[in-house]
Motif scaffolding. Structure first.
Motif, short mmCIF file in Angstrom:
data_model
loop_
_atom_site.label_atom_id
_atom_site.label_comp_id
_atom_site.label_asym_id
_atom_site.label_seq_id
_atom_site.Cartn_x
_atom_site.Cartn_y
_atom_site.Cartn_z
N GLN A 53 -10.84 -9.34 -34.30
CA GLN A 53 -9.39 -8.91 -33.61
C GLN A 53 -9.25 -7.81 -33.23
OE1 GLN A 53 -6.14 -9.73 -36.26
NE2 GLN A 53 -4.86 -10.36 -34.34
N ARG A 54 -9.16 -7.53 -31.94
CA ARG A 54 -8.55 -6.05 -31.58
C ARG A 54 -7.31 -5.65 -31.82
NH1 ARG A 54 -10.35 -5.52 -25.36
NH2 ARG A 54 -8.33 -6.59 -25.07
N LEU A 55 -7.04 -4.73 -32.33
CA LEU A 55 -5.68 -4.23 -33.11
C LEU A 55 -4.67 -4.00 -32.11
CD1 LEU A 55 -6.86 -2.56 -36.22
CD2 LEU A 55 -6.04 -4.80 -36.07
N ASP B 176 -3.99 -4.95 -28.91
CA ASP B 176 -3.32 -6.17 -28.35
C ASP B 176 -3.50 -7.39 -29.04
OD1 ASP B 176 -5.86 -6.65 -27.86
OD2 ASP B 176 -5.69 -6.10 -25.68
N GLU B 177 -4.04 -7.23 -30.15
CA GLU B 177 -4.42 -8.57 -30.93
C GLU B 177 -5.05 -9.65 -30.13
OE1 GLU B 177 -0.75 -9.95 -32.86
OE2 GLU B 177 -0.38 -8.03 -33.96
N GLU C 3 -6.52 -13.74 -25.80
CA GLU C 3 -5.63 -13.90 -26.61
C GLU C 3 -5.32 -15.10 -27.35
OE1 GLU C 3 -1.70 -13.20 -24.69
OE2 GLU C 3 -2.74 -14.08 -22.97
#
Length: 108
Positions: free
Chosen positions: A46-48, A50-51, A66
């Motif tokens: 998970q990219r923090l 932009d979630e 997303e």
């Protein structure tokens, strides 16, 4: 140490660990408050900022979404760690399909 009510299976009388007849996945689901029917999708990245969740990793061309249901589910901790090690601002997550939604939990 497990809190009361956190684990619904049997506990080994010598300690607060699950009895041998309880699988690690059953223990994990119970600990996270998930139903037995929850389906393990694997580890995700998970990219923090932009979630978003990693769909595919490539040489400088990573794909993100997303929609967690579209994320790549890694079944090997070593594989997901190797991918995440070259990315910045990410965390590893556990992904479970509940049928009507996908739930994500931090892996650490």
């Amino acid at each position: 140490m497990l809190e009361e009510g956190m684990y619904k299976g049997k506990l080994d009388k010598r300690s607060d660990v699950p009895a041998r007849d309880v699988t690690p996945m059953a223990w994990l689901k119970s600990s996270l408050g998930l139903p037995d029917a929850a389906q393990w999708l694997g580890f995700g990245v998970q990219r923090l900022r932009d979630e978003f969740f990693l769909v595919a990793a490539g040489a400088g061309a990573d794909e993100w979404t997303e929609a967690v249901g579209e994320a790549n589910g890694f079944h090997s901790w070593r594989d997901v760690e190797a991918v995440a090690a070259r990315l910045e601002g990410v965390r590893l997550v556990l992904m479970f399909d509940l049928g009507d939604c996908v739930k994500v939990f931090p892996a650490r």
